[in-house]
Design a protein around this motif. Structure first.
Motif, PDB file in Angstrom:
ATOM      1  N   ASP A   1      46.640  70.891  54.578  1.00 57.70           N
ATOM      2  CA  ASP A   1      47.049  69.465  54.570  1.00 57.70           C
ATOM      3  C   ASP A   1      46.439  68.722  55.756  1.00 57.70           C
ATOM      4  O   ASP A   1      46.483  69.193  56.903  1.00 57.70           O
TER       5      ASP A   1
ATOM      6  N   HIS B   1      39.333  66.537  64.706  1.00 64.32           N
ATOM      7  CA  HIS B   1      40.370  66.900  63.726  1.00 64.32           C
ATOM      8  C   HIS B   1      39.755  67.528  62.471  1.00 64.32           C
ATOM      9  O   HIS B   1      40.305  68.489  61.907  1.00 64.32           O
TER      10      HIS B   1
ATOM     11  N   ALA C   1      45.152  57.666  63.152  1.00 59.48           N
ATOM     12  CA  ALA C   1      45.590  56.270  63.062  1.00 59.48           C
ATOM     13  C   ALA C   1      46.354  55.855  64.316  1.00 59.48           C
ATOM     14  O   ALA C   1      46.167  54.743  64.843  1.00 59.48           O
ATOM     15  N   ASP C   2      47.224  56.755  64.819  1.00 64.12           N
ATOM     16  CA  ASP C   2      47.953  56.446  66.066  1.00 64.12           C
ATOM     17  C   ASP C   2      46.985  56.265  67.231  1.00 64.12           C
ATOM     18  O   ASP C   2      47.143  55.354  68.058  1.00 64.12           O
TER      19      ASP C   2
ATOM     20  N   THR D   1      47.148  65.327  56.201  1.00 64.41           N
ATOM     21  CA  THR D   1      47.903  64.080  56.350  1.00 64.41           C
ATOM     22  C   THR D   1      48.322  63.841  57.795  1.00 64.41           C
ATOM     23  O   THR D   1      48.197  62.724  58.325  1.00 64.41           O
ATOM     24  N   GLN D   2      48.823  64.868  58.450  1.00 68.05           N
ATOM     25  CA  GLN D   2      49.253  64.703  59.840  1.00 68.05           C
ATOM     26  C   GLN D   2      48.070  64.393  60.753  1.00 68.05           C
ATOM     27  O   GLN D   2      48.182  63.599  61.696  1.00 68.05           O
ATOM     28  N   ASP D   3      46.945  65.030  60.466  1.00 62.33           N
ATOM     29  CA  ASP D   3      45.751  64.729  61.268  1.00 62.33           C
ATOM     30  C   ASP D   3      45.332  63.262  61.101  1.00 62.33           C
ATOM     31  O   ASP D   3      44.965  62.589  62.067  1.00 62.33           O
ATOM     32  N   ARG D   4      45.385  62.799  59.840  1.00 68.25           N
ATOM     33  CA  ARG D   4      45.019  61.406  59.598  1.00 68.25           C
ATOM     34  C   ARG D   4      45.988  60.450  60.300  1.00 68.25           C
ATOM     35  O   ARG D   4      45.572  59.428  60.844  1.00 68.25           O
ATOM     36  N   GLN D   5      47.277  60.807  60.327  1.00 73.07           N
ATOM     37  CA  GLN D   5      48.254  59.972  61.027  1.00 73.07           C
ATOM     38  C   GLN D   5      47.994  59.975  62.527  1.00 73.07           C
ATOM     39  O   GLN D   5      48.109  58.945  63.200  1.00 73.07           O
ATOM     40  N   ALA D   6      47.620  61.167  63.054  1.00 69.47           N
ATOM     41  CA  ALA D   6      47.303  61.235  64.479  1.00 69.47           C
ATOM     42  C   ALA D   6      46.080  60.369  64.818  1.00 69.47           C
ATOM     43  O   ALA D   6      46.034  59.694  65.861  1.00 69.47           O
TER      44      ALA D   6
ATOM     45  N   ARG E   1      45.272  52.897  67.078  1.00 71.44           N
ATOM     46  CA  ARG E   1      46.102  51.807  67.586  1.00 71.44           C
ATOM     47  C   ARG E   1      46.107  51.788  69.110  1.00 71.44           C
ATOM     48  O   ARG E   1      46.037  50.732  69.739  1.00 71.44           O
TER      49      ARG E   1
ATOM     50  N   GLY F   1      47.836  64.250  48.513  1.00 68.17           N
ATOM     51  CA  GLY F   1      47.346  63.623  49.724  1.00 68.17           C
ATOM     52  C   GLY F   1      46.015  64.191  50.162  1.00 68.17           C
ATOM     53  O   GLY F   1      45.434  65.060  49.487  1.00 68.17           O
TER      54      GLY F   1
END
Length: 403
Positions: A111, A34, A120-121, A113-118, A124, A92
């Protein structure tokens, strides 16, 4: 720690280490992917912004001297170099790219942010997968370890039975498979068969010798009784009688070894039975009764056991010889040197007394007593008293309550 726990612990530790290592590798690879994608996008946007800036056009895709530009990139641009940097900010986390131009520092922001959310997903998902993989692996390891442990416990139980005298026990019938445990079971079965055959040969030899000696011995006894009175005759008769007793003991041992004896059980008041046995032996014995109890036993075999214990105490020990009755437990103690260590460790052995200081003998008396105790369901143990002397303890089964 049992073998099952050792295997389960080892499997769990390896599973956790492998799962954590794979999870960390996947996590790092995904972050790198990413970040590289965001850096490539930022640098591409910066190149497009530079072309637009050179043409003198105004666009909202880039900024000159952006106050939010990270200090590291600002310093890099001041040195006349182009670069990119992942950093946080008021809007952000973003991937910044900047380069110097004539009027200042040109920069773009992509940005993240979406990469960081991906990421994190994905973390998990990795965590759930690692937990599930570890749980499944540990469960499988526990099941395998439990099967191995169960088979080994079965083999150990059968081996203890063989050591206790049940030499006809076979482990191979209880342990399936074709692995090392099965090989161990086959080896133990071979040892058991060999031991059983040797014991049978020994028992058969003892019985045959005793039977073969019985006929000429009967004639020898008769001939000794016909000798004229005198000291030589008395010596011969005594030796013949000793030989006769030895042959009878050998026959009794052979019957006990063959498990051919059946007890004649009946309710017996223990104090009366004990005093009767002492009277029959004619030996000097101090009898003490703490608690009398009715037991279910074979009176003839009880006489034989106690008689042999008392005779052994008088022959190999030192007076006084004490017999103590406490419920269904009987103890016989002398004040001699005590039982030898070999007898305490391995039990009575025929034709071995193991201790010259305890006198001479054939070692059959305690062997016969132990055999009769086994027949009537009693327990006979041997120990040395803390204050000195040999101590034999006979524990009889209780008389079951009447319905």
């Amino acid at each position: 720690m049992t073998l099952r726990r050792q295997i389960a612990t080892a499997v769990a530790a390896i599973a956790v280490l492998v799962a954590v290592a794979v999870g960390l590798l996947v996590h790092q690879a995904m972050i790198r992917q990413h970040v590289d994608q965001a850096r490539a996008a930022a640098l591409a946007a910066l190149g497009s912004a530079v072309d637009t800036y050179k043409r003198g056009e105004v666009a909202d895709r880039f900024t000159l001297d952006d106050p939010a530009l990270p200090t590291g990139l600002r310093t890099l641009a001041a040195d006349g170099r182009e670069g990119s940097l992942l950093a946080g900010g008021p809007q952000g986390e973003s991937m910044w790219a900047a380069r110097p131009v004539q009027t200042g520092v040109l920069s773009v922001r992509v940005d993240f942010t979406q990469d960081r959310q991906a990421i994190a997903d994905l973390d998990r998902i990795i965590l759930i997968t690692v937990v599930a993989a570890v749980f499944t692996t540990v469960l499988a390891g526990v099941l395998v370890a439990d099967r191995i442990s169960h088979r080994l416990r079965t083999a150990a139980t059968a081996a203890r039975g063989i050591a206790a005298g049940r030499t006809d026990t076979r482990i191979g019938e209880l342990v399936d498979g074709r692995d090392e445990v099965a090989d161990l079971a086959a080896a133990v079965d071979l040892m058991s068969r060999t031991l059983h055959r040797r014991l049978e040969d020994e028992q058969r030899f003892t019985a045959d010798v005793a039977h073969e000696l019985r006929t000429p011995l009967t004639g020898l006894v008769t001939a000794a009784e016909l000798l004229p009175p005198g000291r030589p005759t008395q010596l011969v008769q005594n030796r013949v009688q000793a030989l006769r007793s030895l042959v009878e003991d050998l026959l009794e041992v052979s019957r006990l070894d063959a498990d051919a004896e059946t007890p004649d059980l009946a309710p017996v008041p223990l104090e009366r039975a004990v005093r009767r046995t002492v009277t029959l032996t004619g030996l000097d014995v101090d009898v003490a009764v703490a608690a009398d109890r009715q037991v279910r036993t074979d009176l003839r075999r009880l006489d034989r056991i106690l008689g042999n214990l008392l005779l052994n105490a008088h022959r190999h020990g030192t007076s006084p010889v004490e017999l103590h009755v406490d419920g269904h437990r009987i103890t016989v103690r002398d004040h001699g040197p005590g039982y030898p260590e070999d007898l305490l460790d391995h039990g009575p052995q025929r034709f071995r007394t193991n201790a010259p200081e305890r006198g001479r003998g054939h070692g059959l008396g305690l062997t016969i007593a132990t055999g009769h105790a086994r027949v009537i369901g009693a327990t006979l143990t041997f120990a040395n008293h803390p204050a000195g002397g040999a101590l034999a303890t006979l524990t009889l089964p209780d008389e079951p309550p009447h319905p």
